[in-house]
Design a protein around this motif. Structure first.
Motif, PDB file in Angstrom:
ATOM      1  N   CYS A 123      -6.093  18.094  67.815  1.00 60.34           N
ATOM      2  CA  CYS A 123      -5.050  17.153  67.425  1.00 60.34           C
ATOM      3  C   CYS A 123      -5.440  15.818  68.031  1.00 60.34           C
ATOM      4  CB  CYS A 123      -3.697  17.613  67.981  1.00 60.34           C
ATOM      5  SG  CYS A 123      -2.430  16.360  67.787  1.00 60.34           S
ATOM      6  N   CYS A 124      -5.619  14.804  67.217  1.00 64.72           N
ATOM      7  CA  CYS A 124      -6.003  13.495  67.762  1.00 64.72           C
ATOM      8  C   CYS A 124      -4.834  12.521  67.670  1.00 64.72           C
ATOM      9  CB  CYS A 124      -7.218  12.922  67.031  1.00 64.72           C
ATOM     10  SG  CYS A 124      -7.765  11.360  67.774  1.00 64.72           S
ATOM     11  N   ARG A 125      -4.516  11.890  68.800  1.00 63.41           N
ATOM     12  CA  ARG A 125      -3.455  10.872  68.829  1.00 63.41           C
ATOM     13  C   ARG A 125      -4.000   9.590  69.454  1.00 63.41           C
ATOM     14  NH1 ARG A 125       0.142  11.991  72.335  1.00 63.41           N
ATOM     15  NH2 ARG A 125      -1.056  13.639  73.296  1.00 63.41           N
ATOM     16  N   ILE A 126      -5.287   9.380  69.281  1.00 59.13           N
ATOM     17  CA  ILE A 126      -5.899   8.239  69.954  1.00 59.13           C
ATOM     18  C   ILE A 126      -5.539   6.924  69.249  1.00 59.13           C
ATOM     19  CG2 ILE A 126      -8.208   7.193  70.209  1.00 59.13           C
ATOM     20  CD1 ILE A 126      -9.034   9.798  71.614  1.00 59.13           C
ATOM     21  N   CYS A 127      -5.281   6.963  67.939  1.00 55.92           N
ATOM     22  CA  CYS A 127      -4.749   5.748  67.307  1.00 55.92           C
ATOM     23  C   CYS A 127      -3.476   6.110  66.554  1.00 55.92           C
ATOM     24  CB  CYS A 127      -5.773   5.082  66.390  1.00 55.92           C
ATOM     25  SG  CYS A 127      -5.765   5.689  64.679  1.00 55.92           S
ATOM     26  N   ILE A 128      -2.696   5.115  66.156  1.00 55.63           N
ATOM     27  CA  ILE A 128      -1.397   5.439  65.554  1.00 55.63           C
ATOM     28  C   ILE A 128      -1.448   5.567  64.029  1.00 55.63           C
ATOM     29  CG2 ILE A 128       0.121   4.788  67.460  1.00 55.63           C
ATOM     30  CD1 ILE A 128       0.370   2.039  66.335  1.00 55.63           C
ATOM     31  N   GLN A 129      -2.650   5.775  63.518  1.00 52.91           N
ATOM     32  CA  GLN A 129      -2.717   6.344  62.159  1.00 52.91           C
ATOM     33  C   GLN A 129      -2.398   7.830  62.260  1.00 52.91           C
ATOM     34  OE1 GLN A 129      -5.893   4.718  59.348  1.00 52.91           O
ATOM     35  NE2 GLN A 129      -6.989   4.821  61.303  1.00 52.91           N
ATOM     36  N   GLY A 130      -2.685   8.380  63.462  1.00 52.87           N
ATOM     37  CA  GLY A 130      -2.490   9.800  63.705  1.00 52.87           C
ATOM     38  C   GLY A 130      -1.044  10.114  63.987  1.00 52.87           C
ATOM     39  N   PRO A 131      -0.696  11.306  64.424  1.00 53.13           N
ATOM     40  CA  PRO A 131      -1.650  12.347  64.778  1.00 53.13           C
ATOM     41  C   PRO A 131      -2.419  12.919  63.583  1.00 53.13           C
ATOM     42  CG  PRO A 131       0.615  13.172  64.885  1.00 53.13           C
ATOM     43  CD  PRO A 131       0.696  11.701  64.639  1.00 53.13           C
ATOM     44  N   CYS A 132      -3.715  13.164  63.822  1.00 53.15           N
ATOM     45  CA  CYS A 132      -4.551  13.832  62.842  1.00 53.15           C
ATOM     46  C   CYS A 132      -4.828  15.244  63.334  1.00 53.15           C
ATOM     47  CB  CYS A 132      -5.872  13.096  62.660  1.00 53.15           C
ATOM     48  SG  CYS A 132      -5.688  11.451  61.956  1.00 53.15           S
ATOM     49  N   ARG A 133      -4.536  16.209  62.506  1.00 46.55           N
ATOM     50  CA  ARG A 133      -4.768  17.604  62.902  1.00 46.55           C
ATOM     51  C   ARG A 133      -5.843  18.184  61.997  1.00 46.55           C
ATOM     52  NH1 ARG A 133       1.067  19.947  62.477  1.00 46.55           N
ATOM     53  NH2 ARG A 133       0.750  19.000  60.437  1.00 46.55           N
ATOM     54  N   ILE A 156      -8.262  10.826  59.826  1.00 47.24           N
ATOM     55  CA  ILE A 156      -8.166   9.760  58.833  1.00 47.24           C
ATOM     56  C   ILE A 156      -9.347   8.792  58.942  1.00 47.24           C
ATOM     57  CG2 ILE A 156      -6.750   7.763  58.134  1.00 47.24           C
ATOM     58  CD1 ILE A 156      -4.285   9.526  59.063  1.00 47.24           C
ATOM     59  N   CYS A 157      -9.771   8.515  60.166  1.00 48.62           N
ATOM     60  CA  CYS A 157     -10.905   7.598  60.369  1.00 48.62           C
ATOM     61  C   CYS A 157     -12.243   8.286  60.098  1.00 48.62           C
ATOM     62  CB  CYS A 157     -10.885   7.035  61.782  1.00 48.62           C
ATOM     63  SG  CYS A 157     -11.204   8.292  63.034  1.00 48.62           S
ATOM     64  N   GLY A 158     -12.215   9.576  59.864  1.00 44.14           N
ATOM     65  CA  GLY A 158     -13.457  10.299  59.617  1.00 44.14           C
ATOM     66  C   GLY A 158     -13.985  11.029  60.834  1.00 44.14           C
ATOM     67  N   ALA A 163     -14.159  16.513  72.057  1.00 48.79           N
ATOM     68  CA  ALA A 163     -14.862  15.885  73.183  1.00 48.79           C
ATOM     69  C   ALA A 163     -14.051  14.730  73.746  1.00 48.79           C
ATOM     70  CB  ALA A 163     -16.247  15.407  72.745  1.00 48.79           C
ATOM     71  N   ARG A 164     -13.506  13.899  72.855  1.00 49.34           N
ATOM     72  CA  ARG A 164     -12.721  12.754  73.338  1.00 49.34           C
ATOM     73  C   ARG A 164     -11.509  13.218  74.134  1.00 49.34           C
ATOM     74  NH1 ARG A 164     -12.638   8.872  68.083  1.00 49.34           N
ATOM     75  NH2 ARG A 164     -11.011  10.329  67.479  1.00 49.34           N
ATOM     76  N   ASN A 165     -10.807  14.223  73.603  1.00 47.01           N
ATOM     77  CA  ASN A 165      -9.597  14.690  74.290  1.00 47.01           C
ATOM     78  C   ASN A 165      -9.915  15.228  75.685  1.00 47.01           C
ATOM     79  OD1 ASN A 165      -7.887  14.005  72.206  1.00 47.01           O
ATOM     80  ND2 ASN A 165      -7.893  16.056  71.278  1.00 47.01           N
TER      81      ASN A 165
END
Ligand code: NFS
Ligand code: SF4
Length: 655
Positions: A49-59, A71-73, A81-83
């Motif tokens: 689950c990515c919440r690094i930008c506010i286009q997300g959360p991307c699951r 969304i960013c690819g 890795a980022r999380n």
């Protein structure tokens, strides 16, 4: 033994009794809130689950075209890795910011404007100065302290590219080369954390391996901070020596005013110790028999190690202390203080006191702790507890009778002193020779927290029992040490019950010569979580003595109930150092086979250390033992060969 019904997710008998009480009184604790959170989101649990930008959360759903990327690819491997490295940045920040406060206080002592603090351990100051290259000849202690503090502070923010001083002066030559070659030696603690947050900002680094290496640099910055914290705290308050005390809720005293110090930074808790001693008379005037100071979590470990303050709870049982009805004040500094303690304080008379401007809980009393007014702040805190004592409701008093003896205080220096009784010329050889002779099979270090995903204290105790039976020498820090303390593993009771024949023989040999008033324990308490630096010092000394890389040493680590970001970052520098590290809770890595594989397999090729994720404590113990046996076996072959051809084991390795 226990009258408690089964079903409580803890093996701590005092905690079970308190959970019975909670159930009867309909009080809510973390144990209930964990159940209420089920089922937990599997995207979060596996790290996708990515919440690094506010286009997300991307699951990410890898099998679903279109949803296999954010969304960013960003791919699953980038997101996982980022999380995980952002958790490492959090852990490194917590440890090193704590270290910075200690360094700033030592600087103030050196400059003469922290009147309540002093240089307690001159010998340690001189040893540290010598190690980091601060001149001592013909200078006052204060001048040396000031320069040591300034040099430590430079490790946070210097601009050149030289590795941090407290890293490079605390590791083996072999690791220095390894960290240089892999580009993960930090030059400044703050920068490595900031850089990592930059690296993981949306649209910066998408390469999971590169991201992980960025994380490892922050992990070594964490290790640097831990060494600074340990060294300078020892200078200010004394290097721990063997000490005898008690643990668990039975160490509370209903005739006395009970004050718990909770958190991590000993600058405050140490002052509360002094103030409590000083104000004993006022406590008696208030009708109590005196003041009983107790500790929770790592600030508790700090004052246990140096002052013999009893430890009543670790992370998992912190709320339960309040339910005894005799805790007059809970004084907190920073980290690992569950906000849930406030709700329970509201149901009892316990006053919650916050002391740090970055760590407040709504509704509690805030007494800001300042280094310039430290003793006055501490007196204020103790006097508040004395006042609070009058509000105790006798009908709510219930102290479980469980209490165990603790023999703690085993700093690296204290361990060395113990070994020196048997071999003054080369103390550490007492340990390494016992391994070479096969009397003990190696060393296992226990660190880390409690985690509601596991049964409180169970995995920690189970793995220790298993390894002790197989003659593994055990050391511990943090909340794992808390678990051992409460269960009697930090006393000779543990040796009698669980040590295998070789380990028992080894401990008894140390004991006969120890000169201590108590028998030696099964597990050696080396301190708080920042004191994992002491554990690193131990393996560095062993490797240097054997003239082998750390990655060949029969030494393993385990965090059976890891929970915090600090645990994640510690584990990461442990494996970078060349030590296999077991974790008993699955971290959010399963969403990427690649990242999972890097931490469990590729890491081994690069660093010699790697993670072992295993939730079954018996299986985990078997795996840890196998690693030790394998390394010890190789070591003995090399040592024998070296003896035969009159070379050194290190030369044998190079061949
Ligand atoms: Ni370590 Fe100590 Fe405990 Fe875990 Fe928290 S108190 S610093 S993070 S929970 S061991
Ligand atoms: Fe989604 Fe990318 Fe933003 Fe993460 S960084 S929330 S994957 S768009």
């Amino acid at each position: 033994m226990s009258t408690a019904p089964t079903g409580h997710r803890t093996v701590d008998l005092a905690a079970r009794e308190m959970l019975d009480l909670a159930e009867a009184a309909k009080l809510t604790t973390s144990f209930d809130r964990y159940k209420a959170q089920q089922p937990q989101c599997k995207f979060g649990q596996t790290g996708i689950c990515c919440r690094i930008c506010i286009q997300g959360p991307c699951r990410i759903i890898p099998t679903k075209p279109g949803q296999d990327k954010g969304i960013c690819g960003a791919s699953a491997f980038t997101i996982v890795a980022r999380n995980i490295v952002r958790m490492m940045a959090g852990g490194a920040s917590a440890h090193s910011d704590h270290a910075r406060e200690i360094a700033l206080t030592l600087l103030a002592v050196g400059e003469g404007h922290a009147p309540d603090f002093k240089i307690t351990d001159i010998k340690k100051l001189m040893a540290v100065a010598k190690r980091v290259g601060v001149p001592t000849e013909g200078r006052t202690n204060e001048e040396v302290a000031k320069d040591v503090a300034l040099l430590a502070l430079a490790d946070f923010g210097k601009y050149n590219n030289e590795p941090c001083t407290w890293l490079s002066t605390n590791i083996t030559e072999e690791r220095k080369v390894k960290f240089r070659h892999t580009g993960i030696a930090p030059s400044a603690i703050d920068r490595s954390v900031v850089q990592l947050l930059h690296q993981t900002h949306v649209g910066t680094d998408a390469d999971p391996v590169n991201i992980i290496f960025g994380g490892l640099k922050a992990a070594l910055a964490d290790l640097t901070g831990e060494h600074i914290a340990t060294d300078l705290t020892d200078v200010l308050f004394g290097t721990p020596t063997a000490v005898i005390t008690d643990a668990n809720l039975g160490a509370l005293d209903k005739e006395k005013i009970n004050i718990a110090v909770h958190g991590h930074n000993p600058l405050l808790s140490q002052m509360v110790v002094y103030a409590a001693r000083e104000l004993e008379g006022e406590a008696k005037a208030a009708g109590a028999q005196g003041i009983n100071l107790v500790g929770i979590c790592c600030t508790g470990n700090e004052v246990l190690m140096r002052e013999g303050v009893p430890s009543v709870a670790n992370f998992g049982s912190q709320e339960l202390v309040i339910m005894t009805g005799v805790l007059d004040s809970m004084v907190m500094d920073v980290q690992c203080i569950a906000p849930g303690v406030k709700d329970l304080c509201n149901c009892f008379h316990t006053q919650l006191v916050t002391t740090s401007n970055i760590s407040k809980i709504p509704g509690s009393v805030h007494i800001e702790f300042n280094e310039a007014t430290a003793m006055d702040d501490a007196r204020k805190i103790v006097r508040l507890a004395i006042k609070q004592y009058a509000k105790r409701n006798p009908a709510l008093v219930k102290i479980p009778l469980y209490k165990k003896q603790v023999v703690g205080g085993f700093s690296f220096e204290a361990m060395t002193d113990l070994f020196a009784k048997l071999c003054p010329e080369n103390p550490i050889s007492v340990l390494t020779d016992a391994i070479l002779a096969g009397e003990i099979k190696g060393v296992a270090a226990f660190a880390g927290c409690n985690n509601q995903k596991t049964i409180h204290d169970d995995a920690t105790l189970t793995i220790a029992r298993e390894l002790a039976a197989k003659d593994v020498f055990l050391v511990s820090t943090g909340c794992a040490a808390g678990a051992f303390a409460k269960a009697g593993f930090l006393s000779s009771e543990g040796v009698e019950q669980f040590a295998g024949p070789g380990l028992k023989k080894f401990i008894k040999r140390l004991e006969e010569n120890s000169g201590l008033k108590a028998n030696l324990p099964l597990v050696y308490h080396m301190g708080s979580c920042v004191d994992n630096s002491r554990v690193a010092t131990l393996w560095t000394a062993m490797a240097n003595n054997l003239k082998i890389p750390v990655a060949q040493l029969p030494f393993v680590a385990t965090a059976p109930e890891a929970m915090s970001e600090k645990a994640v970052v510690i584990g990461s520098w442990v494996i970078s150092s060349g030590i296999p590290c077991h974790v008993g809770v699955l971290p959010p890595l399963e969403g990427s086979d690649l990242v999972y594989g890097v931490t469990t397999r590729i890491a081994k090729d690069v660093f010699g250390g790697y993670f072992i994720f295993e939730t079954d404590p018996v299986k985990a113990a078997a795996q840890l033992y196998e690693r030790l046996e394998n390394r010890a076996w190789k070591l003995r072959i090399y040592a024998d060969t070296a003896a035969k051809y009159q070379s050194t084991p290190a030369m044998a390795f190079e061949g």
